[in-house]
Scaffold this motif. Structure first.
Motif, PDB file in Angstrom:
ATOM      1  N   SER A 102       0.846  -1.189   0.000  1.00  0.00           N
ATOM      2  CA  SER A 102       0.000   0.000   0.000  1.00  0.00           C
ATOM      3  C   SER A 102       0.881   1.238   0.000  1.00  0.00           C
ATOM      4  N   VAL A 103       0.269   2.396  -0.220  1.00  0.00           N
ATOM      5  CA  VAL A 103       1.028   3.648  -0.270  1.00  0.00           C
ATOM      6  C   VAL A 103       1.885   3.816   0.993  1.00  0.00           C
ATOM      7  N   GLY A 104       1.273   3.599   2.150  1.00  0.00           N
ATOM      8  CA  GLY A 104       1.984   3.796   3.419  1.00  0.00           C
ATOM      9  C   GLY A 104       3.171   2.866   3.593  1.00  0.00           C
ATOM     10  N   ILE A 105       3.124   1.716   2.965  1.00  0.00           N
ATOM     11  CA  ILE A 105       4.276   0.802   2.994  1.00  0.00           C
ATOM     12  C   ILE A 105       5.283   1.245   1.942  1.00  0.00           C
ATOM     13  N   ARG A 106       4.799   1.589   0.759  1.00  0.00           N
ATOM     14  CA  ARG A 106       5.711   1.986  -0.331  1.00  0.00           C
ATOM     15  C   ARG A 106       6.497   3.256  -0.007  1.00  0.00           C
ATOM     16  N   ASN A 107       5.927   4.116   0.843  1.00  0.00           N
ATOM     17  CA  ASN A 107       6.642   5.325   1.243  1.00  0.00           C
ATOM     18  C   ASN A 107       7.857   4.997   2.097  1.00  0.00           C
TER      19      ASN A 107
ATOM     20  N   THR B  57       2.732   9.387   4.228  1.00  0.00           N
ATOM     21  CA  THR B  57       2.150   8.484   5.217  1.00  0.00           C
ATOM     22  C   THR B  57       3.029   7.257   5.434  1.00  0.00           C
ATOM     23  N   VAL B  58       3.027   6.810   6.674  1.00  0.00           N
ATOM     24  CA  VAL B  58       3.736   5.570   7.028  1.00  0.00           C
ATOM     25  C   VAL B  58       2.855   4.804   8.005  1.00  0.00           C
ATOM     26  N   ARG B  59       3.148   3.523   8.139  1.00  0.00           N
ATOM     27  CA  ARG B  59       2.483   2.734   9.167  1.00  0.00           C
ATOM     28  C   ARG B  59       3.333   2.858  10.435  1.00  0.00           C
ATOM     29  N   ALA B 131      -6.052   1.687  -0.391  1.00  0.00           N
ATOM     30  CA  ALA B 131      -5.853   0.240  -0.220  1.00  0.00           C
ATOM     31  C   ALA B 131      -4.885   0.046   0.937  1.00  0.00           C
ATOM     32  N   GLY B 132      -5.178  -0.912   1.779  1.00  0.00           N
ATOM     33  CA  GLY B 132      -4.319  -1.097   2.945  1.00  0.00           C
ATOM     34  C   GLY B 132      -4.798  -0.316   4.156  1.00  0.00           C
TER      35      GLY B 132
END
Ligand code: FES
Ligand code: FES
Lengths: 299, 163
Positions: A102-107, B57-59, B131-132
Motif C-alpha cells: 500500500s502507499v503507506g508501505i511503499r513510502n 504516510t507511514v504505518r 488500499a491497505g
C-alpha cells in the motif's frame, strides 16, 4: 505485539562506519524496516544492534550510467514510482512498484529491502532475474556483484554473507527499442501478496528488423523467482508469430507452484498461462505504441 | 538504553526519551498521549496507525520511535486547520464516512496525502490510495465519496455519476 527483545540503535554517517558496525556479530541493517520490524516483533530475529542506514546519502541515488540503471539501497518504492529516470528508461519498474503493498508501505519500504527479504512472492524478483540485474554487495573485505539468479537461493535465503551490506542494484537496460509488462495476481485488487506473477520484456534485436529478444520470468510459483528460458527461446525462434498453444505447454516445465493459503497449485499454473499470454500481448502492444499504458490494470 | 529524540509533532517541537525497541506508534500513544493513531494489526496490514513523516504516510507500527529523530511527524491531531476541521474531515462527517471510527484517523491521513499529491483523483485512484486502510463498518463507499467530494469531482452530498 511489542518488541520484547532489546537492542542498541546507531545511525552511522558514512558507509565505512556502517560496514564496521555491521561486521559485529548480531548487527542488522535497517532501511525501511517494514519487514524487519515485523520480524523483531515476532522474534524471528534478535539482533544486539540495529544499524540505521538512512543517514547514508550515497545509497539514496537513482542513476542512469553506463547503459544500466543503478538504484541505491535506500530508494523506496514510492521514489521508484516518482522517478523521472525510471519512467523514461524502465517504466515497467514503476509498474511493478505500484503493485507492492500500500502507499503507506511503499513510502517506507525499499526495493533493495524487498529483494533482501527474498520471500517467494516478492514483486521485484521476476524482473531482476529476467533482466540479468546485479546485486551490489559491500563488506569489510571488498565488494561483489552478484547476478540476481545467483542471489536468490531459497525462500528467505540469499547469497549475502554475514557482515555484508547490499548497497544497491544495477539493471542493464535494453540497447534497442524495448517494452515490458508485469502482471500480478492477487485475491483482490490492492494490497495483497502475489498468488502468481509474470514479467515479460520484448526487445528489438540488432539481428534484423523482425528479430526480437524475449525475457520471461515468473514469481510466487517456486521457491525463488523462475527465469523461463525455454519459453524465451521458443518466442525468439517464433519471430513475429507467437504460437500460444505451444507456448502454454512449456509453462509447467518452467515453474513449480505449491498449494498454500493463497492459492492451489493448479490455479497458479493455469493463471501463469493466462497471464503469460496477456503480458506478452501488452508488451507487444507497448512496443508498437498501441499497448495499454504502464500501470493499467490488465487482470 | 533510552535515546533522546527531537522532532516536530503537529507543528510543535518535542523531545522525548525512547527505547530503541519502542515503535513510533507506542511512543506517540503511550509516551506522548497522542491517541488518534490506533493499533489494529500491529503488522502493517490495516492502516489504522497511519501518520505522516515529512509529509508522507507511514504505518507507525512499522517505524521505530528512534527513527523520527529530526523529522516532522503529523498525526490526525495536526490535520485541523486553525482549529477548524479540514474540508476532508468535514466531508467525512457530512457523509457518515465512519461508524465506529476506528479506521478514520488512518483513512483521513492517507486521503490527505492522496489529495496533496493528486488534486483530482479518479475513483480508482482513491481506491488504490486507500488500499491497505481497512474499514470493518462502512463498506468503503461513503469514505471514497467523501474523498471525491473534497476533491470537487463529486458534488456535495451527491453521488459519483461518472462511468
Ligand atoms: S496497526 Fe499498523 S497497520 Fe495495522
Ligand atoms: S468505521 Fe469502523 S472501521 Fe471504519
Amino acid at each position: 505485539m511489542p518488541i520484547t527483545h532489546s537492542f542498541d540503535y546507531q545511525k552511522p554517517g558514512s558507509l565505512r562506519e556502517a560496514l564496521a558496525l555491521l561486521a559485529r556479530k548480531s548487527a542488522v541493517a535497517l532501511a525501511g524496516g517494514t519487514d524487519l520490524i515485523g520480524h523483531l516483533k515476532e522474534g524471528l530475529v534478535s539482533p544486539e544492534l540495529l544499524v540505521d542506514l538512512k543517514g547514508l546519502k550515497e545509497l539514496k541515488k537513482i542513476e542512469h550510467r553506463g547503459g544500466a540503471l543503478h538504484i541505491g539501497a535506500l530508494v523506496t518504492f514510492a521514489e521508484v514510482i516518482d522517478s523521472k529516470v525510471i519512467g523514461k528508461k524502465l517504466p515497467v519498474l514503476a509498474e511493478i512498484a505500484r503493485k507492492v503493498a500500500s502507499v503507506g508501505i511503499r513510502n517506507r519500504a525499499t526495493l533493495v529491502g524487498n529483494l533482501c527479504s527474498a520471500v517467494p512472492c516478492l514483486d521485484t524478483g521476476p524482473i531482476l532475474v529476467a533482466m540479468d540485474a546485479l546485486v551490489l554487495v559491500k563488506g569489510k573485505r571488498g565488494s561483489r556483484k552478484i547476478p540476481a539468479e545467483k542471489w536468490f537461493i531459497a525462500p528467505r535465503k540469499t547469497a549475502r554473507k554475514p557482515g555484508e551490506l547490499v548497497t544497491g542494484i544495477s539493471i542493464p537496460l535494453p540497447r534497442g527499442k524495448a517494452a515490458a509488462c508485469y502482471l500480478k495476481l492477487g485475491r483482490y485488487r490492492g494490497e495483497d501478496l502475489a498468488q502468481a506473477s509474470v514479467f515479460v520484456s520484448i526487445e528489438q534485436s540488432s539481428r534484423g528488423a523482425k528479430a526480437r529478444n524475449f525475457r520471461v520470468a515468473f514469481g510466487s510459483v517456486g521457491p525463488v523467482p523462475c527465469r523461463a528460458r525455454k519459453i524465451e527461446k521458443a518466442l525468439a525462434a517464433g519471430g513475429a508469430l507467437i504460437d500460444m498453444v505451444a507456448l502454454k505447454k512449456l509453462v509447467p516445465a518452467e515453474i513449480s507452484p505449491i498449494t498454500d493459503i493463497r492459492a492451489s497449485k493448479e490455479y497458479r499454473l493455469h493463471m501463469c498461462q493466462v497471464m503469460l499470454e496477456r503480458a506478452l500481448a501488452a508488451a507487444d502492444g507497448r512496443l508498437n505504441g498501441t499497448g495499454p499504458a504502464y500501470g493499467a490494470s490488465l487482470l | 538504553m533510552k535515546k533522546r529524540i527531537r522532532f516536530v509533532l503537529n507543528g510543535e517541537k518535542r523531545a522525548i526519551d525512547v527505547a530503541p525497541q519502542e515503535t513510533l506508534l507506542e511512543a506517540l500513544r503511550d509516551g506522548l498521549g497522542v491517541k488518534s493513531p490506533k493499533c489494529g494489526c500491529d503488522r502493517g496490514d490495516c492502516g489504522t496507525c497511519t501518520v505522516m513523516i515529512d509529509g508522507r504516510t507511514v504505518r507507525s507500527c512499522l517505524v521505530l520511535g528512534v527513527e523520527v529523530d529530526g523529522a516532522v511527524v503529523t498525526t490526525l491531531e495536526g490535520v485541523m486547520e486553525n482549529g477548524e476541521l479540514s474540508p476532508l474531515q468535514q466531508a467525512f462527517l457530512d457523509r457518515n464516512a465512519f461508524q465506529c471510527g476506528f479506521c478514520a484517523p488512518g483513512m483521513i491521513m492517507s486521503a490527505t496525502e492522496l489529495l496533496a499529491r493528486n488534486e483530482q483523483p479518479t475513483r480508482e485512484e482513491v481506491q488504490e490510495g486507500l488500499a491497505g486502510n481497512l474499514c470493518r463498518c462502512t463498506g468503503y463507499s461513503p469514505i471514497i465519496d467523501a474523498v471525491l467530494e473534497t476533491a470537487g469531482v463529486v458534488p456535495k452530498g451527491g453521488r459519483d455519476e461518472r462511468p
